[in-house]
Design an enzyme around this catalytic site. Structure first.
Site, short mmCIF file in Angstrom:
data_model
loop_
_atom_site.label_atom_id
_atom_site.label_comp_id
_atom_site.label_asym_id
_atom_site.label_seq_id
_atom_site.Cartn_x
_atom_site.Cartn_y
_atom_site.Cartn_z
N ASP A 53 0.77 -1.21 -0.10
CA ASP A 53 -0.12 0.00 -0.05
C ASP A 53 0.79 1.30 -0.15
O ASP A 53 0.48 2.17 0.81
CB ASP A 53 -1.07 0.17 1.26
CG ASP A 53 -1.88 -1.12 1.18
OD1 ASP A 53 -1.64 -1.91 0.12
OD2 ASP A 53 -2.83 -1.48 2.06
N LYS A 167 -6.41 -4.94 -3.21
CA LYS A 167 -7.05 -5.46 -2.31
C LYS A 167 -8.09 -4.72 -1.64
O LYS A 167 -7.63 -3.50 -1.44
CB LYS A 167 -5.79 -6.05 -1.15
CG LYS A 167 -5.32 -4.88 -0.67
CD LYS A 167 -4.26 -5.47 0.35
CE LYS A 167 -3.50 -4.54 1.23
NZ LYS A 167 -4.30 -3.55 2.00
N CYS A 200 -2.03 -2.97 7.57
CA CYS A 200 -2.08 -3.67 6.71
C CYS A 200 -0.86 -4.44 6.61
O CYS A 200 -0.75 -5.70 6.04
CB CYS A 200 -2.18 -2.97 5.31
SG CYS A 200 -3.94 -2.26 5.19
C1 C5J Z 1 -3.07 0.48 5.58
C2 C5J Z 1 -4.88 1.46 6.80
N1 C5J Z 1 -2.59 -0.01 4.49
N2 C5J Z 1 -4.08 1.94 7.57
N3 C5J Z 1 -4.46 0.89 5.39
O1 C5J Z 1 -2.44 0.20 6.70
O2 C5J Z 1 -6.02 1.74 6.57
#
Ligand code: C5J
Length: 265
Positions: A53, A167, A200
């Site tokens: 991400d 995702k 994540c």
């Molecule tokens: C991730 C989130 N990528 N913090 N998403 O950690 O919502």
């Protein structure tokens, strides 16, 4: 060593910067010494770098993380570290995989509707699917596929054949083809970086462990808006003899991998 390098049966070819061809043999292991909680054996042929991400919505002003009140600059120190490791992986033929959190335009894919419209939903204007303006003036819809916020930051843009996992959950394995892809590529070990460590990255790491993968989380290649959560997550992963996996630093990996590769010159 020469015997290993010359044996191209069952090997993946590694094209080095100087155009010499290097090959790692199936089950060609290195042992990383500076991993926690103990040295980690890593089969280079079966290892992938998984970046979680690293997209504008978490790292750029105007994105989801920022409009929820977080300081996105707290994530930026990992970018050069990941760039180094990414370049190194590309130059040496390690499998590279990127994930992006993204939802369809009517947010049908989102698994936690309460986060969109229910008790845990942020105020209107700050929800998944709402319109926002990023620091460079680009307008987009928060965490919606194909909008700016779901693009990986330019420093880490995927190239050519790198696999991208879109995702909808926090785990990169949830309702994705990642497990099949890794099995098809004979990947058993994952080096994991990205954001955010306790959300994540942690969920994916635990899920990877439950799917049978050996994981190594990058302490200087993951970050959180809450540094104490980052530290605790890394500690938890490596606790109790490596209950979820290992942790290490990006430089430890690049140093030991380059020494290993140079042996085969
Ligand atoms: C991730 C989130 N990528 N913090 N998403 O950690 O919502």
């Amino acid at each position: 060593m020469n015997k290993i390098c010359n044996n191209i049966k069952n090997t993946r070819q590694f094209f080095l910067l100087n155009s010499r061809i290097h090959t790692f043999q199936n089950k060609d292991y290195i042992t990383l010494q500076n991993t926690k909680p103990k040295p980690m054996k890593m089969p280079l042929y079966n290892t992938a770098l998984l970046l979680i991400d690293m997209q504008h919505d978490f790292l750029t002003k105007g994105g989801f993380g920022d409009i929820l009140g977080n300081d996105v600059t707290k994530l930026h120190h990992i970018i050069p570290n990941l760039q180094n490791l990414l370049n190194f992986s590309r130059n040496n033929g390690l499998e590279v995989i990127h994930t992006i959190e993204s939802h369809d335009s009517i947010c049908n894919t989102h698994i936690h509707r309460s986060k969109l419209i229910g008790d845990r939903a942020p105020p209107l204007g700050k929800r998944i699917g709402d319109i926002t303006t990023y620091e460079n003036g680009t307008k987009g819809r928060i965490l919606i596929k194909d909008y700016y916020g779901c693009q990986i930051i330019p420093q880490l843009t995927p190239i050519n054949n790198e696999y991208i996992v879109n995702k909808t959950g926090k785990s990169a394995f949830y309702k994705t083809n990642l497990d099949n892809y890794l099995k098809k590529k004979n990947i058993s070990h994952l080096i994991i970086g990205g954001v955010t460590t306790e959300v994540c990255v942690q969920t994916t790491s635990r899920d990877a462990n439950d799917h049978g993968y050996e994981i190594c989380v990058l302490e200087d290649g993951c970050a959180s808006y809450f540094p104490e959560y980052h530290k605790m997550t890394c500690n938890m992963i490596a606790s109790q003899g490596g209950i979820v996996g290992w942790t290490t630093n990006t430089s430890n990996l690049t140093n030991i991998l380059s020494r290993r590769i140079n042996l085969c010159y």
